[in-house]
Every structure is written in structure tokens, then in C-alpha cells.
Design a protein around this motif. Structure first.
Motif, PDB file in Angstrom:
ATOM      1  N   ALA A  57     -27.033  28.261 -47.567  1.00 41.44           N
ATOM      2  CA  ALA A  57     -27.968  27.207 -47.177  1.00 41.44           C
ATOM      3  C   ALA A  57     -27.284  26.123 -46.350  1.00 41.44           C
ATOM      4  CB  ALA A  57     -28.600  26.581 -48.416  1.00 41.44           C
ATOM      5  N   HIS A  58     -25.982  25.965 -46.478  1.00 46.10           N
ATOM      6  CA  HIS A  58     -25.212  24.997 -45.691  1.00 46.10           C
ATOM      7  C   HIS A  58     -25.819  23.590 -45.794  1.00 46.10           C
ATOM      8  CE1 HIS A  58     -22.880  28.264 -43.988  1.00 46.10           C
ATOM      9  NE2 HIS A  58     -24.005  28.878 -43.661  1.00 46.10           N
ATOM     10  N   VAL A  59     -25.949  23.103 -47.028  1.00 48.34           N
ATOM     11  CA  VAL A  59     -26.590  21.811 -47.255  1.00 48.34           C
ATOM     12  C   VAL A  59     -25.540  20.744 -47.538  1.00 48.34           C
ATOM     13  CG1 VAL A  59     -28.726  22.831 -48.084  1.00 48.34           C
ATOM     14  CG2 VAL A  59     -26.890  22.317 -49.713  1.00 48.34           C
ATOM     15  N   GLU A  60     -25.964  19.477 -47.409  1.00 53.59           N
ATOM     16  CA  GLU A  60     -25.065  18.360 -47.669  1.00 53.59           C
ATOM     17  C   GLU A  60     -25.107  17.924 -49.123  1.00 53.59           C
ATOM     18  OE1 GLU A  60     -24.107  13.825 -45.999  1.00 53.59           O
ATOM     19  OE2 GLU A  60     -25.764  14.992 -45.169  1.00 53.59           O
ATOM     20  N   ASN A  61     -26.261  18.095 -49.783  1.00 50.41           N
ATOM     21  CA  ASN A  61     -26.361  17.690 -51.184  1.00 50.41           C
ATOM     22  C   ASN A  61     -27.186  18.707 -51.961  1.00 50.41           C
ATOM     23  OD1 ASN A  61     -29.248  16.901 -51.154  1.00 50.41           O
ATOM     24  ND2 ASN A  61     -28.538  15.250 -49.815  1.00 50.41           N
ATOM     25  N   ILE A  62     -27.086  18.650 -53.286  1.00 42.74           N
ATOM     26  CA  ILE A  62     -27.702  19.646 -54.153  1.00 42.74           C
ATOM     27  C   ILE A  62     -29.220  19.538 -54.167  1.00 42.74           C
ATOM     28  CG2 ILE A  62     -27.664  18.322 -56.294  1.00 42.74           C
ATOM     29  CD1 ILE A  62     -26.626  20.865 -57.690  1.00 42.74           C
ATOM     30  N   GLN A  63     -29.753  18.394 -53.769  1.00 40.29           N
ATOM     31  CA  GLN A  63     -31.200  18.214 -53.697  1.00 40.29           C
ATOM     32  C   GLN A  63     -31.830  19.245 -52.771  1.00 40.29           C
ATOM     33  OE1 GLN A  63     -32.559  16.766 -50.644  1.00 40.29           O
ATOM     34  NE2 GLN A  63     -34.700  16.666 -51.267  1.00 40.29           N
ATOM     35  N   GLN A  64     -31.160  19.562 -51.669  1.00 40.46           N
ATOM     36  CA  GLN A  64     -31.711  20.487 -50.690  1.00 40.46           C
ATOM     37  C   GLN A  64     -31.803  21.908 -51.235  1.00 40.46           C
ATOM     38  OE1 GLN A  64     -28.607  18.759 -48.051  1.00 40.46           O
ATOM     39  NE2 GLN A  64     -30.117  19.058 -46.432  1.00 40.46           N
ATOM     40  N   ILE A  65     -31.057  22.194 -52.305  1.00 40.03           N
ATOM     41  CA  ILE A  65     -31.128  23.490 -52.970  1.00 40.03           C
ATOM     42  C   ILE A  65     -32.185  23.468 -54.065  1.00 40.03           C
ATOM     43  CG2 ILE A  65     -29.880  25.057 -54.510  1.00 40.03           C
ATOM     44  CD1 ILE A  65     -29.075  25.398 -51.647  1.00 40.03           C
ATOM     45  N   LEU A  66     -32.179  22.426 -54.888  1.00 38.92           N
ATOM     46  CA  LEU A  66     -33.038  22.400 -56.070  1.00 38.92           C
ATOM     47  C   LEU A  66     -34.509  22.226 -55.741  1.00 38.92           C
ATOM     48  CD1 LEU A  66     -30.873  20.293 -58.558  1.00 38.92           C
ATOM     49  CD2 LEU A  66     -31.185  22.767 -58.480  1.00 38.92           C
ATOM     50  N   GLY A 658     -47.466  10.108 -49.009  1.00 38.13           N
ATOM     51  CA  GLY A 658     -46.751  11.375 -49.066  1.00 38.13           C
ATOM     52  C   GLY A 658     -46.222  11.775 -47.700  1.00 38.13           C
ATOM     53  N   HIS A 659     -45.501  12.871 -47.667  1.00 39.09           N
ATOM     54  CA  HIS A 659     -44.943  13.335 -46.401  1.00 39.09           C
ATOM     55  C   HIS A 659     -44.633  14.830 -46.493  1.00 39.09           C
ATOM     56  CE1 HIS A 659     -41.290  12.502 -48.778  1.00 39.09           C
ATOM     57  NE2 HIS A 659     -40.785  13.533 -48.119  1.00 39.09           N
ATOM     58  N   ALA A 660     -44.452  15.437 -45.345  1.00 38.64           N
ATOM     59  CA  ALA A 660     -44.024  16.832 -45.253  1.00 38.64           C
ATOM     60  C   ALA A 660     -43.002  16.946 -44.131  1.00 38.64           C
ATOM     61  CB  ALA A 660     -45.215  17.751 -44.991  1.00 38.64           C
ATOM     62  N   THR A 661     -41.959  17.709 -44.360  1.00 33.86           N
ATOM     63  CA  THR A 661     -40.916  17.882 -43.345  1.00 33.86           C
ATOM     64  C   THR A 661     -40.655  19.362 -43.106  1.00 33.86           C
ATOM     65  OG1 THR A 661     -39.179  17.734 -45.042  1.00 33.86           O
ATOM     66  CG2 THR A 661     -39.777  15.701 -43.884  1.00 33.86           C
ATOM     67  N   LEU A 662     -40.183  19.654 -41.916  1.00 35.41           N
ATOM     68  CA  LEU A 662     -39.839  21.013 -41.511  1.00 35.41           C
ATOM     69  C   LEU A 662     -38.344  21.092 -41.267  1.00 35.41           C
ATOM     70  CD1 LEU A 662     -40.615  23.907 -40.465  1.00 35.41           C
ATOM     71  CD2 LEU A 662     -40.832  22.854 -38.194  1.00 35.41           C
ATOM     72  N   ASN A 663     -37.694  22.090 -41.870  1.00 36.39           N
ATOM     73  CA  ASN A 663     -36.267  22.331 -41.665  1.00 36.39           C
ATOM     74  C   ASN A 663     -36.074  23.733 -41.079  1.00 36.39           C
ATOM     75  OD1 ASN A 663     -35.898  19.882 -43.089  1.00 36.39           O
ATOM     76  ND2 ASN A 663     -35.825  20.991 -45.033  1.00 36.39           N
ATOM     77  N   LEU A 664     -35.095  23.885 -40.198  1.00 36.94           N
ATOM     78  CA  LEU A 664     -34.781  25.169 -39.589  1.00 36.94           C
ATOM     79  C   LEU A 664     -33.304  25.490 -39.772  1.00 36.94           C
ATOM     80  CD1 LEU A 664     -36.720  24.846 -36.194  1.00 36.94           C
ATOM     81  CD2 LEU A 664     -37.483  26.024 -38.271  1.00 36.94           C
ATOM     82  N   LEU A 665     -32.999  26.771 -39.985  1.00 42.26           N
ATOM     83  CA  LEU A 665     -31.622  27.215 -40.184  1.00 42.26           C
ATOM     84  C   LEU A 665     -31.436  28.582 -39.549  1.00 42.26           C
ATOM     85  CD1 LEU A 665     -28.792  27.102 -41.636  1.00 42.26           C
ATOM     86  CD2 LEU A 665     -29.942  28.132 -43.619  1.00 42.26           C
ATOM     87  N   ALA A 666     -30.319  28.751 -38.849  1.00 43.21           N
ATOM     88  CA  ALA A 666     -29.949  30.052 -38.280  1.00 43.21           C
ATOM     89  C   ALA A 666     -28.557  30.424 -38.768  1.00 43.21           C
ATOM     90  CB  ALA A 666     -29.982  30.005 -36.758  1.00 43.21           C
ATOM     91  N   ARG A 682     -28.175  24.150 -38.406  1.00 45.56           N
ATOM     92  CA  ARG A 682     -29.261  23.692 -39.275  1.00 45.56           C
ATOM     93  C   ARG A 682     -29.836  22.387 -38.721  1.00 45.56           C
ATOM     94  NH1 ARG A 682     -30.559  24.206 -45.157  1.00 45.56           N
ATOM     95  NH2 ARG A 682     -31.890  22.414 -45.610  1.00 45.56           N
ATOM     96  N   VAL A 683     -31.162  22.269 -38.761  1.00 44.74           N
ATOM     97  CA  VAL A 683     -31.847  21.039 -38.379  1.00 44.74           C
ATOM     98  C   VAL A 683     -32.799  20.659 -39.506  1.00 44.74           C
ATOM     99  CG1 VAL A 683     -33.226  19.829 -36.661  1.00 44.74           C
ATOM    100  CG2 VAL A 683     -31.763  21.742 -35.956  1.00 44.74           C
ATOM    101  N   ASP A 684     -32.578  19.508 -40.107  1.00 50.48           N
ATOM    102  CA  ASP A 684     -33.467  18.995 -41.142  1.00 50.48           C
ATOM    103  C   ASP A 684     -34.402  17.954 -40.544  1.00 50.48           C
ATOM    104  OD1 ASP A 684     -32.593  20.059 -43.939  1.00 50.48           O
ATOM    105  OD2 ASP A 684     -30.716  19.595 -42.917  1.00 50.48           O
ATOM    106  N   ASN A 685     -35.643  17.947 -41.042  1.00 49.97           N
ATOM    107  CA  ASN A 685     -36.665  17.017 -40.555  1.00 49.97           C
ATOM    108  C   ASN A 685     -36.808  17.154 -39.029  1.00 49.97           C
ATOM    109  OD1 ASN A 685     -38.550  15.007 -40.317  1.00 49.97           O
ATOM    110  ND2 ASN A 685     -37.251  13.364 -41.098  1.00 49.97           N
ATOM    111  N   VAL A 721     -31.728  15.438 -38.701  1.00 50.47           N
ATOM    112  CA  VAL A 721     -30.300  15.606 -38.972  1.00 50.47           C
ATOM    113  C   VAL A 721     -29.863  16.995 -38.515  1.00 50.47           C
ATOM    114  CG1 VAL A 721     -28.517  15.684 -40.756  1.00 50.47           C
ATOM    115  CG2 VAL A 721     -30.400  14.046 -40.956  1.00 50.47           C
ATOM    116  N   TYR A 722     -28.753  17.043 -37.780  1.00 52.72           N
ATOM    117  CA  TYR A 722     -28.206  18.303 -37.273  1.00 52.72           C
ATOM    118  C   TYR A 722     -26.905  18.635 -38.014  1.00 52.72           C
ATOM    119  CZ  TYR A 722     -31.222  17.316 -33.220  1.00 52.72           C
ATOM    120  OH  TYR A 722     -32.282  17.035 -32.411  1.00 52.72           O
ATOM    121  N   THR A 723     -26.698  19.933 -38.281  1.00 50.66           N
ATOM    122  CA  THR A 723     -25.434  20.411 -38.843  1.00 50.66           C
ATOM    123  C   THR A 723     -25.130  21.779 -38.249  1.00 50.66           C
ATOM    124  OG1 THR A 723     -26.167  19.442 -40.948  1.00 50.66           O
ATOM    125  CG2 THR A 723     -24.111  20.654 -40.970  1.00 50.66           C
TER     126      THR A 723
END
Length: 730
Positions: A57-66, A658-666, A682-685, A721-723
């Protein structure tokens, strides 16, 4: 690898020998190490995420997994600092109180004073989430469940590995790992560094990790595992702004001379050390013994209480965002021994465990250089000895916590497709507090926790399960003896405080259709003897008001959790997680906030918050992940994360949209010779949505005599956010 093969053969024979229509009758609730990964007879809602999924998943924090697990909510303060909540249960205050969720790392419930999670994401073998009261396994503070993290181990890390990552706001990660295995042992050593400048002003962090594990195979049926992790984390938690106007005009919380533009605490220097040794022995009668000894330490330094006014109460424009009142040092040692014996047969399985803990928690606060002169308007205060009286401005105290606990599980096959499970745990908690004034308080708590449940196989692929479980949270010394042992102004002692309790009811179904796994559960958690301050979260009661920590009331959390995951076709897989949550106070008739707008006095107004929604509990939350493989080496991932609106305050006067976000990962993975490599982006939001990561309010923060959205404490999301990065294994 001869001995590893022998061990695998023994396990396989044991599983085959005890097979029944329910699958293997086995105990799955080990708190030290999980040897099995089946839900055939599980009576609770349990989710597992593999370490491979975390890595990919290549995430910065555990929230993005859980967030891919229904029922899990996380509160991100800044960067990789966050709190985890299950089914809407949390501490309603936010100054380091226990979070209501057991965070377990390699079998040890880790209490972190900030309520946050400090774990190396690159050292995770698996994450297991148990929802519902889980004190029957882990004791104190498992009101709504547990997040169980196991770190990497085993012969599969017999390789060399390196990775580099870069991203937005100066984010960088460097990682190197090397391992070795033969027929007698396996080990690996890993070092990494993560750092970022942060989106918000003064929100940079730099985390260095060194960890490893050595597993020695004593003979064909037993082994020793030694693990360690040392981390040195320098992080700032700046990111809070005061009020919705500042959130729009100053989302990065750039200091402008206003206290509302600064967090109450910041500039953390955290040093963590985890050491453990586990002995495992398999016996010929399908039994296993585990013994785990550990020492976990936490040494945290930080500054607190921002200064914006001088001793006369007037705003002082010469003060800047480094002018804080106190330097704080918090030292914690958790040490203990856990032992578990498990056995199974064709019709039943049992577990018996012993949990012994000897923990120390030490707090010390001192004035920062020259801060006393500012507070006292140029006067030098008399300080004898070097710390103020408890209840004033300084503290120096130590709490010893000893826990003696027995726990067990019994699982019985009642009929061909029906099994029942019962758990019971007894905790004796002994608290011993001392401070520099020779205050000495001792308190004992004796608490039983339990779970009963059943699982019925409707078919080979469908199970219905139901359970009832309990959780508890014991009062702290700072709550029991607040008037003598803490800095809560006129807060009084209340040695009659009872542990807060939770009662979880759950019924669910899990099935597999065409290689897709579905699970649904309805739940209700009743919280009794809710521990809160009688003046409200941060009500500053004066001598005319009675204020103390008390069992003020209760709450109810009920809802529905749905999940589905699997492959539609070989090239397309997905994961869906949805939660409906209705969380409200069942009894909270004396909530107080200060509305007089006077910085020098306190005049509380009291409200009845009964039937109000619990803050920060959205009714709806959903996560959708779609993985597409256009070619064998390339995986494209689309993720949508959404939550509905929620209230930021106990009075339900301030609603957050409320809100909704789109994340993309290759991810692109391939091999060249003996080298395996992975490239990712990876691009978040993706659409750069503006929303609040955290929004809280419990009083008239800007002291204007009106309670509204300008009194919010807000952390604004960092936006898009880009990674990107590269890893190589050889």
C-alpha cells in the motif's frame, strides 16, 4: 531448512487428525502469537491484514490501512500521529487519556500516553482487529476491541532488501534489511528513516527505526524468538487552528500571535525500546506452550501550554510560537511475563493464560527558561522545592502499576455444525502513586471480563455467529485523587470512582460465494459508569462549583458493519467496507462549559447532553478499493474513502460536513536476474478536497461569550499528496 519442514509436517498432521465438520476445533484467541488463520468457528467479528498488503500500500500512516476495515475510525492529528477508535468508542478528552482500544504489539498491550500509535509500518507481519469488548483477552482499556500488530519474522526474510521513497512536503523514506536462515535459525535486521517537513507550520518529523528478530529452532518441536525495536522520533504536532475562519484563511496554522494558532503540546522527542523473548513448544497431543517475557520503554519529552499573555492578562505581541510554559518529561517502563498453554482435540479446545505486569509511569513538568517571569509579570516566584504544589503549575510524580491476571478460553463442538466458545479473565490491578510532596495513594481494582459466543455452519461456506463480550477501563490516580495529585484547579478527589464498563452484543454472518468473501454484523455496545469530569471536558470550575472525575453516565453505540472482498476475474479484485454507526449518550445530564468570556474568572453553564450524538462519530463511513492488473507486472489501485457529517461537540451545536476522497496507486513489480524490484506512485486526495482531519470543541475557546464554530480546534487536511518510490530485493 530440515527442522522447519519437520515442524510444518507436525502441524499438518495435527490439523488433519482433529478435523471435523467445523474444521479444526482450535483456540484462536492467543494474545502472544497467532498460529492459525481460519474463521470457521470464530464467534466474533475479526479482520486480518497481512504484512504484504501493508507493504504494497506504500502508506505514510496506519490509518490509511485500517480504513479498509469496517468499524474502524482514526483521528489523524498530523503526519503519522493518530489515534485509533473502534465502533465510535474513544476518550472524549484529548490530553493523553486512554483511548478505549487495546493496541497490542507482539503480544503486549502498549499504553502510549498520547493515545497515539507509534509503530514502524515497515516491520509489520500482520494486523488483526478484534471488535467488541476485548478485556477478556487484554484486560484494562479494551472497551471496544483490540488492534493486534505482529512484527516481521521467519525464514522468508532470508534476503537483502532496500527501498527509497519521496513525496509531498519533503517526505522521504530510506530502508535497508538483511536476513539469513538455515536449518537451525533465521534472523533479520532492519534499519529505516522516515522524515517530512509536514504540511502545517512546525509539523516536521524525523523517525529512525532499528529492529530485528532472531528465531532459533531448539529441536523439531520448540523454538526461541528474540525481537527488538528501537525508535527515535522527533516530531512536532503543530497543525491546530482556532475556529472555522482560521481553517479557511490559515489552514497551515502559521503562527500570527494568537494562542488559537498553536497546539497545547508540541515538539515531541520520543524514544521507544521494545525487547521480548518468546519460547514456544509443541507437544504430541496437539498442545502448545508459549512463554513471553518483555520490556517496553517510552521516554517522551515535549513542551506544553502556549503563552500569549503576560502576568497581568494582557496580550504580549513579543511572544512567538516557541514561547511555551512547561518542559515535560514522561518516562514509562512496561515489563511483564505472559504464558499460554493451548490444547485441542476432535471435540474441544482450551487455552489457559497468565499475565503478570510491573509497569512504571513517571511525569515531571518544569518551567521553561524565563517563562515564570512572563507568567508572573516580571516577578520571580518563590519555588521551594524546585516544583510547585500538585494542583498548581508543576508536578513530579510516579505511579507503579502491577497487574496479576488469569485468563482462559474453552471451545466445544456441540453438534456436527455447531460450536460454542467461552472466555473468562480476572484482573487484579494495584496502583501505587507517590509525588515530591510525599503524597502517597494506593488503590486496587478487581475486575472480571468475559465473552460467550456460538458459531453455526449453515453450509461449508457460510457461518452464523453471535457473541456477548465485556470490556473495562480502570480509573487512573490522576482521576481518583485529582485534587491532590494533578493540575486540575479546583477538581476534587473522588476515591470512590468505579471502572468504566462496556457490554458488547453482536450477531453476524460470513459466507463465500464464487471466491468472494462477504461478512455482515450488527452490534451494540452499552457503556456504563462513563468516567468524565462533572464540569464537562475542560470546564474550569471555580470555588463555587463542585468539580471531580465521576461515573457521570453512559453511552450506547450500535450499528451495522458490511464487508466484501475477492476477485471478480483474475485481473480484477476489490474490497468494500461500510459502517453505519449510531452513537449517543444515554445519560449525561450535567455537561458544563465556561461561557462568561472572562479570562480571569470561570462561570460554568450546565447542559443536559443526554440523547446527544457522541462527537466525531459519523453515521456512515465507507471504503472501496479496486485492484486492476492490466498486465502481470502492473497493478493499478483505485480507492474511495467517504464519511458523512458529524458533530464536533457534546452539545451537538457544531456540525462538520462529510467528505469523500479518491486515492490512486500504481505498483510495477518485476525481476532482472536475481533481483526483484518494485516501482510505485501514489496520489492521495486526487481532487484536492478541502476537509477537516480533526475537529473538536468543548468550550468557549476564543473567550467571546458565545459558543459556535469559531471555538473549534481544527486540523485541516493537507490536500493532494504525492508519493513515489523504488524497492529492490536480492
Amino acid at each position: 531448512m530440515k527442522k522447519i519442514v519437520y515442524l510444518s509436517a507436525i502441524c499438518a498432521l495435527a490439523i488433519n487428525a482433529t478435523a471435523s465438520d467445523l474444521g479444526t476445533i482450535q483456540v484462536e484467541s492467543s494474545t502472544i502469537d497467532s498460529k492459525f488463520d481460519t474463521k470457521k468457528a470464530e464467534v466474533s467479528n475479526v479482520s486480518t491484514i497481512s504484512g504484504e498488503d501493508v507493504d504494497e500500500a506504500h502508506v505514510e500512516n496506519i490509518q490509511q490501512i485500517l480504513q479498509s476495515i469496517p468499524g474502524v475510525t482514526t483521528e489523524v492529528k498530523s503526519g503519522d500521529t493518530l489515534k485509533i477508535h473502534l465502533r465510535g468508542v474513544e476518550n472524549q478528552m484529548y490530553m493523553g487519556e486512554k483511548p478505549g482500544v487495546a493496541i497490542v504489539i507482539d503480544g503486549v498491550p502498549v499504553f502510549e500516553r498520547t493515545g497515539a500509535v507509534n509503530v514502524d509500518l515497515d516491520n509489520i507481519e500482520s494486523i488483526k482487529v478484534i471488535k467488541g469488548g476485548a478485556s477478556y483477552l487484554f484486560g484494562d482499556d479494551a472497551l471496544s476491541g483490540a488492534v493486534i500488530i505482529t512484527t516481521k519474522k521467519g525464514a522468508k526474510y532470508n534476503n537483502n532488501f532496500g527501498a527509497v521513497e519521496f513525496g509531498s512536503f519533503g517526505y522521504q523514506k530510506l530502508l535497508a534489511r538483511s536476513g539469513y536462515a538455515n536449518e537451525d535459525l533465521s534472523f533479520h535486521l532492519q534499519a529505516s528513516q522516515k522524515k517530512s517537513d509536514g504540511y502545517w507550520e512546525d509539523s516536521d518529523y524525523d523517525a529512525k527505526y532499528l529492529n530485528g528478530k532472531l528465531q532459533y529452532y531448539i529441536d523439531n518441536t520448540s523454538d526461541l524468538t528474540f525481537g527488538f525495536e528501537h525508535s527515535d522520533r522527533n516530531k512536532d504536532t503543530h497543525g491546530t487552528v482556532g475556529g472555522e475562519t482560521s481553517a479557511r484563511t490559515n489552514p497551515k496554522s502559521i503562527y500570527s500571535g494568537n494562542q488559537d494558532d498553536r497546539d497545547y503540546t508540541r515538539a515531541y522527542d520520543v524514544e521507544l525500546l521494545k525487547l521480548f523473548l518468546t519460547y514456544s513448544k509443541d507437544f504430541s497431543n496437539n498442545s502448545n506452550l508459549l512463554v513471553n517475557g518483555y520490556i517496553y520503554t517510552d521516554d517522551t519529552a515535549y513542551m506544553s501550554a502556549p503563552l500569549t499573555k503576560n502576568g497581568s492578562g494582557a496580550t504580549d505581541s513579543s511572544l512567538d510560537d516557541n514561547d511555551y510554559t512547561y518542559d515535560n518529561d514522561y518516562a514509562q517502563i512496561q515489563r511483564g511475563i505472559k504464558s499460554e498453554y493451548r490444547t485441542s482435540s476432535e471435540k474441544y479446545a482450551t487455552l489457559l493464560g497468565l499475565d503478570l505486569r510491573a509497569n512504571e509511569y513517571e511525569n515531571k513538568s518544569t518551567y521553561r527558561a524565563n517563562q515564570a517571569l512572563i507568567i508572573y509579570g516580571g516577578r520571580t516566584p518563590t519555588i521551594t522545592p524546585d516544583y510547585y504544589l500538585a494542583g498548581d503549575s508543576k508536578s513530579d510524580d510516579k505511579t507503579d502499576e502491577n497487574v496479576y491476571a488469569l485468563y482462559g478460553e474453552y471451545k466445544q463442538e456441540i453438534a456436527k455444525d455447531l460450536s460454542a466458545t467461552a472466555n473468562l479473565r480476572y484482573d487484579l490491578i494495584k496502583l501505587d502513586y507517590n509525588d515530591y510532596l510525599n503524597n502517597s495513594f494506593k488503590e486496587d481494582f478487581k475486575v472480571y471480563s468475559y465473552r460467550v459466543g456460538t458459531n453455526y455452519n449453515l453450509s461449508s461456506n457460510t457461518q452464523v455467529f453471535a457473541n456477548f463480550s465485556t470490556g473495562f477501563r480502570a480509573p487512573t490516580v490522576a482521576q481518583l485523587y485529582a485534587g491532590s495529585a494533578s493540575s486540575w484547579g479546583y477538581t476534587q478527589n473522588n476515591p470512590d470512582l468505579e471502572p468504566e464498563k462496556s457490554y458488547n452484543y453482536e450477531i453476524g454472518v460470513r459466507t463465500q460465494i464464487n471466491k468472494i468473501d462477504y461478512e455482515a454484523a450488527i452490534f451494540q455496545i452499552d457503556r456504563k459508569d462513563f468516567i468524565m469530569k462533572t464540569s464537562g471536558n475542560y470546564g474550569a470550575a471555580n470555588t463555587a462549583s463542585t468539580d471531580m472525575w465521576d461515573n457521570v453516565g453512559g453511552a450506547k453505540h450500535r450499528g451495522l458493519e458490511l464487508s466484501a472482498n475477492g476477485k471478480v476475474v483474475d485481473e480484477l479484485s476489490f474490497n468494500i467496507a461500510y459502517t453505519y454507526l449510531d452513537a449517543y449518550y444515554t445519560n449525561y445530564d450535567n455537561f458544563g462549559i465556561d461561557l462568561d468570556g472572562n479570562t480571569r474568572t470561570s462561570n460554568l453553564t450546565f447542559f443536559n447532553a443526554t440523547k446527544n450524538d457522541i462527537p466525531r462519530t459519523p453515521k456512515h463511513q465507507a471504503n472501496f478499493i479496486l485492484d486492476y492488473l492490466p498486465m502481470k507486472a502492473l497493478t493499478l489501485t483505485t480507492e474511495i474513502n467517504a464519511k458523512s457529517d458529524y458533530y464536533a461537540d457534546d452539545l451537538n451545536q457544531i456540525k462538520i460536513p462529510g467528505h469523500a476522497t479518491l486515492n490512486l496507486l500504481a505498483n510495477y513489480s518485476n525481476k532482472i536476474g536475481g533481483y526483484s524490484y518494485n516501482l510505485f506512485a501514489r496520489v492521495d486526495n486526487v481532487f484536492d478536497k478541502f476537509y477537516y482531519g480533526t475537529a473538536r470543541s468543548s468550550g468557549d475557546r476564543n473567550e467571546d461569550g458565545v459558543f459556535n464554530a469559531e471555538d473549534l480546534s481544527i486540523t485541516v487536511s493537507p490536500g493532494r499528496v504525492y508519493t513515489a518510490g523504488l524497492s529492490v530485493k536480492f
